[in-house]
Design a protein around this motif. Structure first.
Motif, mmCIF file in Angstrom:
data_model
loop_
_atom_site.group_PDB
_atom_site.id
_atom_site.type_symbol
_atom_site.label_atom_id
_atom_site.label_comp_id
_atom_site.label_asym_id
_atom_site.label_seq_id
_atom_site.Cartn_x
_atom_site.Cartn_y
_atom_site.Cartn_z
ATOM 1 N N LEU A 249 0.836 -1.209 0.000
ATOM 2 C CA LEU A 249 0.000 0.000 0.000
ATOM 3 C C LEU A 249 0.863 1.249 0.000
ATOM 4 C CD1 LEU A 249 -2.820 -0.974 2.548
ATOM 5 C CD2 LEU A 249 -3.098 -0.503 0.106
ATOM 6 N N GLN A 250 1.885 1.205 0.853
ATOM 7 C CA GLN A 250 2.761 2.369 0.982
ATOM 8 C C GLN A 250 3.460 2.677 -0.357
ATOM 9 O OE1 GLN A 250 5.804 1.781 3.882
ATOM 10 N NE2 GLN A 250 5.538 3.824 4.729
ATOM 11 N N ALA A 251 3.995 1.629 -0.987
ATOM 12 C CA ALA A 251 4.728 1.839 -2.238
ATOM 13 C C ALA A 251 3.785 2.295 -3.352
ATOM 14 C CB ALA A 251 5.444 0.555 -2.633
ATOM 15 N N LEU A 252 2.589 1.714 -3.387
ATOM 16 C CA LEU A 252 1.644 2.086 -4.457
ATOM 17 C C LEU A 252 1.173 3.522 -4.282
ATOM 18 C CD1 LEU A 252 -0.383 -1.246 -4.558
ATOM 19 C CD2 LEU A 252 1.129 -0.367 -6.354
ATOM 20 N N ARG A 253 0.935 3.902 -3.024
ATOM 21 C CA ARG A 253 0.511 5.297 -2.779
ATOM 22 C C ARG A 253 1.630 6.259 -3.166
ATOM 23 N NH1 ARG A 253 -1.996 3.695 2.665
ATOM 24 N NH2 ARG A 253 -4.091 3.130 2.050
#
Ligand SMILES: C[S@@+](CC[C@H](N)C(=O)[O-])C[C@H]1O[C@@H](n2cnc3c(N)ncnc32)[C@H](O)[C@@H]1O
Length: 316
Positions: A293-297
């Motif tokens: 989630l962090q990387a995609l955001r």
């Protein structure tokens, strides 16, 4: 920030510009609705503002230390009173309305206007993505801004006004060398500094890349990987090829190698949205959902047109 109180022996100049004269008049009045000051903490509000009906008015001693003047950021920056460069430039939520080419031109002008070591602060959803040459990304209490690094020697600057820019615009690898052979001078290593020159021409590399992409789309993983290996051997900093090889590794289930590839790209340019996307996809496939989630955001923060990142976020 209270600078004028804390540093009475300093002289400084604060200039606010806008192309809209009504905005300039409003700014010089210094009257704000409560909503506009919602992030100004109590102490600061009491110290620097006086209630004015349902609004707040900035104290005179602060207002008189700021000068407002007309300025169009699509043109040359207005000349300033002092001959020195600027230490801090805040340019928030304006360049987002400009076309990429104009935005790039503005960033170069802001770079020229800053002193070495000076800071450039953008709006919280803005970045210098693909225009950060000459700037270092600086983190401060969870936020980030850009800091101008030492100027390049004049000779090097004339040969290569925006190192790497052409490459990133066209997707072709750079032909310039990080170290100038005539002067022996080194370019400052920006976040996206290019280390090694390719041994094939830009056009040739792009042609090879297109063939790799066609193989990738046809699901010919082994052929695509072999061709990408060859291309990256001759152009090790050709980011699109490195990312595509990461994609091939993902499809072949070699996640460790894919991650290594993405991290290699981020070492070259930590604002490369597609590398964060790759990291996110790898983490998602590995069941590491928070990390994904962090990387995609992060990838969407840098480039909100990445459809695949929305798709993976939706999946998660
Ligand atoms: C969204 S507001 C941002 C205002 C402020 N920087 C902030 O973050 O609160 C955009 C401002 O940019 C100004 N602007 C638009 N084009 C401009 C240009 N070419 N040169 C200077 N200012 C411009 C507009 O008049 C408007 O006041």
């Amino acid at each position: 920030m209270g600078l004028y109180l804390a540093r009475r022996d300093w002289t400084f100049e604060i200039v606010g510009t806008d192309v809209n004269t009504e905005r300039l008049d409003a700014a010089s009045r210094g009257v704000y609705a409560a909503r506009a000051l919602r992030n100004v903490e109590g102490d600061w509000l009491r110290r620097y503002f006086r209630p004015a009906g349902r609004h707040f008015r900035l104290n005179e001693d602060v207002r008189c230390s700021v000068r407002f003047q007309y300025g169009n950021l699509t043109e040359e920056l207005a000349p300033r009173k002092s001959a020195e460069g600027q230490d801090i430039i805040l340019c928030k939520n304006v360049a987002i309305y400009f076309r990429p080419q104009m935005r790039r031109r503005l960033v170069r002008r802001l770079y020229e206007a800053l002193n070495d070591g000076g800071y450039l602060l953008l709006g919280h959803s803005e970045s210098l993505w693909q225009m950060e040459d000459g700037f270092a990304l600086v983190e401060h209490e969870g936020a980030f801004c850009y800091r101008r690094m030492a100027a390049r020697p004049r000779a090097a600057r004339q040969r290569d006004p925006t190192p790497g820019a052409r490459w990133r615009r066209t997707g072709a690898p750079p032909k310039t060398r990080a170290r100038s052979s005539s002067s022996g001078t080194e370019r400052p290593a920006g976040p996206a500094a290019i280390q090694a020159p390719p041994s094939v021409s830009g056009e040739e590399a792009v042609g090879q890349y297109d063939r790799c992409l066609a193989m990738f789309r046809a699901g010919e993983w082994a052929q695509a990987e072999a061709a990408l290996d060859a291309l990256i051997r001759s152009s090790p900093t050709f980011v699109p090829a490195c990312l595509l090889r990461g994609g091939v590794y993902v499809h072949r289930g070699r996640y460790d190698q894919a991650l290594e590839q993405a991290e290699g790209v981020l070492r070259l340019n930590d604002l490369e949205a597609r590398a964060h996307l790759l990291v996110g996809m790898i983490a998602a496939r590995g069941g590491r959902h928070d990390e994904a989630l962090q990387a995609l955001r992060r990838s969407l923060y840098l480039d909100d047109s990445l459809a695949l990142a929305y798709f993976w976020l939706g999946n998660l």
